[in-house]
Design an enzyme around this catalytic site. Structure first.
Site, PDB file in Angstrom:
ATOM      1  CB  CYS A 378     -19.883 -21.070  40.528  1.00 39.37           C
ATOM      2  SG  CYS A 378     -18.853 -20.013  41.559  1.00 39.37           S
ATOM      3  CG  HIS A 542     -13.875 -21.641  45.554  1.00 41.06           C
ATOM      4  ND1 HIS A 542     -13.587 -21.987  44.248  1.00 41.06           N
ATOM      5  CD2 HIS A 542     -15.220 -21.564  45.622  1.00 41.06           C
ATOM      6  CE1 HIS A 542     -14.707 -22.096  43.560  1.00 41.06           C
ATOM      7  NE2 HIS A 542     -15.721 -21.852  44.370  1.00 41.06           N
TER       8      HIS A 542
END
Length: 624
Positions: A378, A542
């Site tokens: 990712c 995040h």
């Protein structure tokens, strides 16, 4: 027709050019305003401030492009070497070197990346910084000298060739076709030889004889550039669309044509639009027998009209309007095609994902022969991919396959990666980093059916000796256990939207001493890229990979929202009841990630985590 593989290569090349130019579009806008305002023929002439114009277009803008190009290839080290190489290009010629920067920057990045790969594991401990600094300096110096000696002669040869082409067409009375050479020459800043060597002498002679000249408007016509910018305003996307409006004002009314060059450079197909616009504009001038009495400088519509004789007003306005219309139509066509291509790519990914869910094997087992490592990637390699990797790793272990499953950031994918799994919105980016790998797309990193089908295909291929049961953990497995305490668990929360939930998680990470305050902003930046909602009622917000410097130590906060928080407006079922804020220095947080993915096998565990008011129950489940 282009093959599917060729189309992907063209799309990737276009995206690469765009990624070099678009981060610096603000600098182009700033230069455009300064030029339009302060040059002698500007709106607020100022001799002192006008001194900014030359250095900015000669040095600043090419250096920024070279820096960005190097960074795309090899991160910060590539950016520095790319900028050094670009300096050689700039000094090697006396015209602004955008094209040279777009070559030198990535070349510098590629060179340092190859060196780093060669030197990997060969540098003695304690000498890393010395080797890193000297290698980038020496390689940058060599490239700067190389480009310095090569670029000057190359530019001169290209300029001479373009001027010769225009001269032939002028002598053959094929004036409209001169735009085939003029428009590309403008984009590459090679139009001076054409203007001063051919058009100006002919224009002055013709103006003295007939009172006007068509040659003064062949290059100065703002129509072709206007059409491209209008197309971006309507059919563009992202930063290009947002900045095209301001660029249009600078170009059309300020007369600074250079402002639209980046929009063409990042999508070379648009050269056809400006060429066609130029051809139609010149043809209109010939048809109306129109021209200017003197050069229009700068090339704004105002300056053009001031230099237009009364009997040529209609012809000149028609020339600008028709050139803009033709350019707009063709540029719009290409921009719409680009959108559709991206859309079709996304549709194919979604179809592939659905096929996996329904048990359809869309990759033949033979393709998996020899796969020894799977990367789940990712943007930051922190939350989403960690969850997916943990779930897949467990299934690989249960199948008895000797395959390593690890998660990482897309930028950290190794060139020799064999199999890569990414979110569908990030797959194209991952393909740029690892074009030779097999790529799988999904829209939910917790899609158990996807992993079940993949593991089944891997098992059928017998990619490893099944007698050797070995589940390889990530190479950077934590040395010490990560401790989740009751101070990091927050139950019974409410939030009006995902922004509130993300901010709450970020502020708790700050209060716990895990991150600096700037990390919270990076969490929102990450959310803009791709939603951190994973499915199964779980979101893991995040920061971006660039924000890792703001992480003081690895930390996790578990935030429970029993009533749920909607994370994706266009997906009705994207309701997160567990919002887990993550800040990772290394991989210590994987203990909690693994516990969460294990809990997904137990519906009662997920229900308890989402609804309980007992912190101890949460800790017990996540420490399991």
């Amino acid at each position: 027709m282009l093959s599917a593989n060729a189309k992907v290569k063209v799309q990737n090349f276009g995206r690469f050019l765009s990624n070099m130019v678009m981060p610096n579009i603000g600098a182009f806008i700033a230069w455009g305003f300064i030029t339009a305002l302060f040059i002698p023929t500007g709106w607020l002439p100022n001799e002192t401030l006008a001194k900014l114009v030359g250095p900015m277009i000669t040095y600043l803008l090419p250096l920024l492009i070279g820096y960005s190009g190097g960074k795309l290839i090899a991160g910060e080290r590539g950016a520095v070497v790319g900028a050094i190489a670009t300096a050689g290009v700039i000094v090697g010629t006396d015209i602004p070197m955008f094209l040279g920067a777009m070559i030198a920057g990535p070349t510098g990045g590629w060179a340092i990346k190859r060196f780093d790969k060669w030197a990997d594991g060969k540098i003695k401990s304690g000498f890393e910084m010395l080797v890193n600094n000297f290698s980038s300096g020496i390689i940058g110096m060599i490239l700067a000298i190389l480009f310095f000696w090569l670029i000057g002669p190359a530019v001169k040869a290209l300029s001479t060739m373009l001027a010769a082409g225009v001269d032939i067409l002028v002598k053959a009375h094929l004036l409209p076709l001169t735009s085939i050479f003029v428009e590309p020459a403008k984009i590459l800043f090679l139009n001076n030889a054409i203007n001063h060597g051919i058009f100006s002498p002919l224009g002055i002679q013709q103006s003295q004889e007939f009172g006007q000249s068509i040659f003064f408007l062949i290059e100065a016509n703002p129509g072709p550039g206007l059409g491209v910018l209008l197309a971006y305003i309507i059919f563009g996307k992202g930063t290009a669309k947002q900045t095209a409006g301001g660029a249009t004002i600078i170009h059309f009314f300020g007369g600074i044509h250079e402002i639209y060059f980046p929009y063409v450079l990042m999508n070379p197909r648009l050269l056809l639009a400006v060429i066609a616009g130029g051809v139609s504009g010149v043809f209109t001038l010939v048809l109306f027998n129109a021209g200017l009495v003197a050069p229009a400088s700068p090339g704004s519509i105002i300056a053009v009209l001031l230099m237009t004789p009364q009997n040529a007003i209609v012809g000149v306005l028609a020339s600008v309007a028709i050139a803009a219309t033709v350019s707009f139509v063709i540029a719009s066509f290409f921009l719409k095609i680009q959108k559709e291509e991206n859309g079709h790519s996304l549709e194919k990914m979604q179809a592939a994902s659905k096929a996996m869910k329904s048990g359809v094997q869309f990759n033949t087992p033979a393709r998996y022969q020899g796969v020894q490592k799977i990367f789940v990637a990712c943007d930051a390699g922190m939350g989403s991919s960690a969850m997916g990797a943990s779930m897949l790793r467990k299934k690989v272990k249960e199948a008895g396959l000797a395959i390593e499953v690890t998660n990482c950031a897309i930028n950290d994918l190794p060139e020799d990666a064999q199999l890569v799994i990414t979110h569908q919105d990030l797959t194209l980016r991952a393909k740029k980093h690892t074009p030779n790998a097999m790529h799988f797309s999904l829209n939910n990193f917790l899609d158990a059916h996807f992993y079940d089908n993949l593991v089944q295909d891997l098992s059928n291929t017998k990619v490893a000796d099944l007698a050797k049961v070995s589940t390889l953990e990530p190479q950077e497995a934590p040395q010490t256990a990560f401790v989740l305490t009751e101070k990091q668990v927050f139950l019974g929360l409410k939030a009006a939207n995902k922004e509130e939930a993300i901010r709450f998680a970020g502020e708790r990470l700050v209060e716990s001493g895990f991150v600096l305050p700037s990390y919270v902003d990076a969490m929102f930046e990450r959310e803009k890229m791709v939603s951190t909602y994973l499915g199964e009622g779980i979101a893991v917000p995040h920061g971006t990979i660039e924000a890792k410097d703001a992480v003081l130590k690895t930390g996790v906060v578990v935030c429970q929202y029993p009533e749920g928080v909607k994370f994706n407006e266009d997906e009705e079922d994207s309701i997160a009841k567990l919002v887990i804020g993550i800040a990772a220095k290394n991989n210590e947080h994987l203990q909690v990630v693994s516990a969460i993915t294990n809990a997904l096998d137990n519906e009662d565990a997920i229900r308890i985590l989402s609804e309980t008011d007992d912190v101890e129950k949460v800790l017990a489940l996540l420490k399991a």
